[in-house]
Write an enzyme that holds these catalytic residues in place. Sequence first.
Site, mmCIF file in Angstrom:
data_model
loop_
_atom_site.group_PDB
_atom_site.id
_atom_site.type_symbol
_atom_site.label_atom_id
_atom_site.label_comp_id
_atom_site.label_asym_id
_atom_site.label_seq_id
_atom_site.Cartn_x
_atom_site.Cartn_y
_atom_site.Cartn_z
ATOM 1 N N SER A 33 -5.531 14.789 13.015
ATOM 2 C CA SER A 33 -5.943 14.583 14.398
ATOM 3 C C SER A 33 -5.756 15.845 15.226
ATOM 4 O O SER A 33 -4.832 16.615 14.987
ATOM 5 C CB SER A 33 -5.114 13.461 15.031
ATOM 6 N N ALA A 34 -6.606 16.040 16.206
ATOM 7 C CA ALA A 34 -6.490 17.207 17.083
ATOM 8 C C ALA A 34 -5.160 17.206 17.832
ATOM 9 O O ALA A 34 -4.586 18.256 18.091
ATOM 10 C CB ALA A 34 -7.649 17.224 18.072
ATOM 11 N N CYS A 35 -4.658 16.021 18.133
ATOM 12 C CA CYS A 35 -3.406 15.942 18.887
ATOM 13 C C CYS A 35 -2.182 16.152 18.004
ATOM 14 O O CYS A 35 -1.058 16.166 18.496
ATOM 15 C CB CYS A 35 -3.301 14.605 19.613
ATOM 16 N N SER A 36 -2.407 16.331 16.705
ATOM 17 C CA SER A 36 -1.265 16.581 15.807
ATOM 18 C C SER A 36 -1.593 17.753 14.891
ATOM 19 O O SER A 36 -1.543 17.636 13.675
ATOM 20 C CB SER A 36 -0.935 15.332 14.995
#
Length: 87
Positions: A33-36
């Site tokens: 994920s972009a957020c991780s």
Amino acid sequence: MINNNEPITFFEITGQKLLLNLDLKDIAISYGSACSSGTTTESQILLETKMPVDEAKNTVRISIGKIHTLEDVKYVVNTISEIINTK
């Protein structure tokens, strides 16, 4: 033109293996994920959309922006093809 951040599934190779092989060719893509960022697990967002785990493990994110030329895109496509064909 495709949007800035495109998820692409490659059934011939896992996302992690593709990421590592492209990194050796100085091509940066993302996995997870972009957020991780920096994660070594498949994207939770893709799993929440009911994508099968095996497909999520083979999905990477490729970003294309104004700074990229057609030659850049061709280089990435050709390099991915070479990596997949040698596995």
